[in-house]
Design a protein around this motif. Structure first.
Motif, PDB file in Angstrom:
ATOM      1  N   ASP A 168       0.823  -1.205   0.000  1.00 24.05           N
ATOM      2  CA  ASP A 168       0.000   0.000   0.000  1.00 24.05           C
ATOM      3  C   ASP A 168       0.862   1.262   0.000  1.00 24.05           C
ATOM      4  N   TYR A 169       1.939   1.228   0.778  1.00 22.56           N
ATOM      5  CA  TYR A 169       2.842   2.378   0.854  1.00 22.56           C
ATOM      6  C   TYR A 169       3.486   2.634  -0.506  1.00 22.56           C
ATOM      7  N   VAL A 170       3.958   1.576  -1.167  1.00 24.69           N
ATOM      8  CA  VAL A 170       4.604   1.721  -2.476  1.00 24.69           C
ATOM      9  C   VAL A 170       3.612   2.280  -3.488  1.00 24.69           C
ATOM     10  N   ARG A 171       2.390   1.787  -3.475  1.00 26.21           N
ATOM     11  CA  ARG A 171       1.367   2.304  -4.380  1.00 26.21           C
ATOM     12  C   ARG A 171       1.107   3.787  -4.138  1.00 26.21           C
ATOM     13  N   LYS A 172       1.052   4.159  -2.874  1.00 27.20           N
ATOM     14  CA  LYS A 172       0.799   5.550  -2.514  1.00 27.20           C
ATOM     15  C   LYS A 172       1.944   6.446  -2.987  1.00 27.20           C
ATOM     16  N   VAL A 173       3.176   5.986  -2.807  1.00 22.07           N
ATOM     17  CA  VAL A 173       4.343   6.765  -3.242  1.00 22.07           C
ATOM     18  C   VAL A 173       4.356   6.896  -4.757  1.00 22.07           C
ATOM     19  N   LYS A 174       4.100   5.792  -5.461  1.00 17.00           N
ATOM     20  CA  LYS A 174       4.071   5.839  -6.922  1.00 17.00           C
ATOM     21  C   LYS A 174       3.007   6.805  -7.415  1.00 17.00           C
ATOM     22  N   ARG A 175       1.843   6.759  -6.792  1.00 17.87           N
ATOM     23  CA  ARG A 175       0.748   7.638  -7.190  1.00 17.87           C
ATOM     24  C   ARG A 175       1.134   9.097  -6.991  1.00 17.87           C
ATOM     25  N   SER A 176       1.824   9.398  -5.905  1.00 17.67           N
ATOM     26  CA  SER A 176       2.195  10.789  -5.643  1.00 17.67           C
ATOM     27  C   SER A 176       3.337  11.251  -6.542  1.00 17.67           C
ATOM     28  N   GLN A 177       4.112  10.306  -7.088  1.00 19.13           N
ATOM     29  CA  GLN A 177       5.229  10.674  -7.952  1.00 19.13           C
ATOM     30  C   GLN A 177       4.819  10.806  -9.413  1.00 19.13           C
TER      31      GLN A 177
END
Length: 134
Positions: free
Chosen positions: A29-38
């Motif tokens: 979930d954290y990786v998805r959130k970071v990717k989405r924000s990038q």
């Protein structure tokens, strides 16, 4: 109800398995959130490769005009192949609406707008790169 007695080892093993799953899913979930924000927004003009120039073959000013006309023709041909929703998205993006505003106009959530935009950009690029055999 019949309750089964569990040993401390069984409870510890079950809890450990649960914690491993929890940590794994939290990391995903954290990786998805970071990717989405990038993810950065890019215009459809970014999709078009401007690496090739005809000016190296022709020295007069007509090469740039010819190249731009070819890009416009390819864009129009690719645009016509998109679905109605994708065409509407392109028009809304061209009118400089924010993704939040687009989500309200299309009546879909913001995540769907990101997905639709990404898919549309890929499809348009693919259609523009296709050779014209007509």
């Amino acid at each position: 109800m019949d309750y089964k007695e569990y040993s401390d080892k069984e409870i510890a093993r079950a809890f450990t398995a649960y914690m491993i799953k929890l940590i794994k899913h939290s990391a995903i979930d954290y990786v998805r959130k970071v990717k989405r924000s990038q993810e950065r927004e890019s215009s459809f003009s970014d999709v078009i490769s401007r690496d090739v120039s005809l000016s190296s073959f022709i020295d007069d000013g007509s090469s740039l005009c010819l190249y731009e006309r070819t890009i416009e023709e390819r864009f129009e041909r690719g645009f016509k192949k998109l679905s109605k929703t994708e065409q509407k998205l392109v028009k809304l993006l061209k009118s400089k609406l924010s993704l939040t505003e687009i989500s309200e106009v299309l009546n879909i959530d913001i995540e769907s707008v990101y997905s639709l935009k990404s898919r549309t950009r890929k499809k348009l690029k693919k259609y523009m790169e296709e050779e014209d055999y007509e």
